[in-house]
Design a protein around this motif. Structure first.
Motif, short mmCIF file in Angstrom:
data_model
loop_
_atom_site.label_atom_id
_atom_site.label_comp_id
_atom_site.label_asym_id
_atom_site.label_seq_id
_atom_site.Cartn_x
_atom_site.Cartn_y
_atom_site.Cartn_z
N TRP A 18 0.81 -1.21 0.00
CA TRP A 18 0.00 0.00 0.00
C TRP A 18 0.85 1.26 0.00
CZ3 TRP A 18 0.48 3.22 4.19
CH2 TRP A 18 0.93 2.67 5.39
N ILE A 22 0.42 4.21 -2.88
CA ILE A 22 0.30 5.65 -2.59
C ILE A 22 1.40 6.42 -3.30
CG2 ILE A 22 0.47 7.42 -0.79
CD1 ILE A 22 -0.80 5.37 1.15
N SER A 25 0.68 6.76 -7.00
CA SER A 25 -0.42 7.71 -7.21
C SER A 25 0.05 9.15 -7.04
CB SER A 25 -1.56 7.44 -6.22
OG SER A 25 -2.10 6.17 -6.44
N THR A 129 5.14 9.62 2.86
CA THR A 129 5.17 8.28 2.25
C THR A 129 6.62 7.84 2.02
OG1 THR A 129 3.05 8.74 1.20
CG2 THR A 129 4.31 6.90 0.32
N GLU A 148 -0.47 5.17 8.10
CA GLU A 148 -1.65 4.30 8.18
C GLU A 148 -2.86 5.07 8.70
OE1 GLU A 148 -0.36 -0.25 9.05
OE2 GLU A 148 0.12 1.19 10.63
N GLU A 150 -3.39 8.44 8.65
CA GLU A 150 -3.79 9.68 7.98
C GLU A 150 -3.78 9.64 6.45
OE1 GLU A 150 -1.46 12.90 9.51
OE2 GLU A 150 -2.62 12.95 11.37
N ALA A 151 -3.32 8.57 5.85
CA ALA A 151 -3.14 8.56 4.39
C ALA A 151 -4.43 8.84 3.63
CB ALA A 151 -2.55 7.22 3.95
N SER A 152 -5.52 8.24 4.02
CA SER A 152 -6.78 8.43 3.27
C SER A 152 -7.22 9.87 3.25
CB SER A 152 -7.89 7.56 3.87
OG SER A 152 -7.59 6.21 3.72
N GLU A 153 -7.20 10.53 4.39
CA GLU A 153 -7.61 11.94 4.45
C GLU A 153 -6.63 12.83 3.68
OE1 GLU A 153 -9.63 15.45 5.23
OE2 GLU A 153 -10.32 13.38 5.44
N ARG A 154 -5.36 12.57 3.80
CA ARG A 154 -4.37 13.36 3.07
C ARG A 154 -4.50 13.15 1.56
NH1 ARG A 154 -0.33 15.89 6.00
NH2 ARG A 154 -0.33 15.42 8.22
N MET A 155 -4.77 11.93 1.13
CA MET A 155 -4.95 11.66 -0.30
C MET A 155 -6.18 12.40 -0.83
SD MET A 155 -3.83 7.68 -0.63
CE MET A 155 -4.12 7.61 -2.38
N LEU A 156 -7.23 12.42 -0.06
CA LEU A 156 -8.44 13.15 -0.45
C LEU A 156 -8.13 14.63 -0.65
CD1 LEU A 156 -11.55 12.87 -0.83
CD2 LEU A 156 -11.74 13.47 1.57
#
Length: 160
Positions: A18, A22, A25, A129, A148, A150-156
């Protein structure tokens, strides 16, 4: 600066897949940026800054000079400015990052466009990352756990 994430050094067989997903991406997102590059410092961890009371006096570690856009420089700084050399603090929280970027905009005297704000977040997440990947290779500590969480919120926020 946005190195090929699939190079031998960053092989996906080293650490969780993962992280590499990231990284790829973010590389794609950051490579599409059209914002003009400036010469700036790209390693704003607290131990690289000398202070005179509450005011920054000087920045060390100038081997981290790089041509990046202003949003990328500010975003990288916003993600890591509280990092300490002893590893007690590895990165800014999302809230700290947001406050840093808001303060930066206020001092700058103008607001970034949506694209530029996304670049701020993408560049900051790139650094986090990269540091998490480095941790899987035995360097640093605490980045994986932070990523792990915060990645989703930061990617958004990065538009990824």
């Amino acid at each position: 600066y946005w190195r090929d994430w699939s190079s031998d050094v960053c092989s996906s067989d080293l650490g969780p897949d993962w992280i590499d997903t990231i990284g790829r991406s973010l590389r794609e997102r950051l490579s599409k940026a059209t914002t003009e590059a400036l010469i700036g410092h790209a390693d704003w961890e607290s131990h690289n800054i000398r202070w005179n009371g509450q005011k920054p006096l000087a920045v060390d570690d100038w081997d981290s000079v790089t041509p990046l856009s202003e949003p990328a420089i500010a975003g990288a700084a916003a993600a890591v400015f509280p990092a300490s050399p002893d590893g007690r603090t590895v990165a800014a929280t999302i809230q700290q990052t947001e406050a840093f970027l808001d303060a930066y905009e206020a001092v700058r005297g103008s607001h970034w466009k949506r694209e530029d704000k996304e670049l701020c977040w993408a560049a900051g997440l790139w650094v986090l990352t990269f540091n998490a990947k480095k941790e899987t290779l035995g360097g640093g500590r605490g980045y994986l756990k932070n990523l792990e969480r915060e990645a989703s919120e930061r990617m958004l926020r990065a538009g990824v």
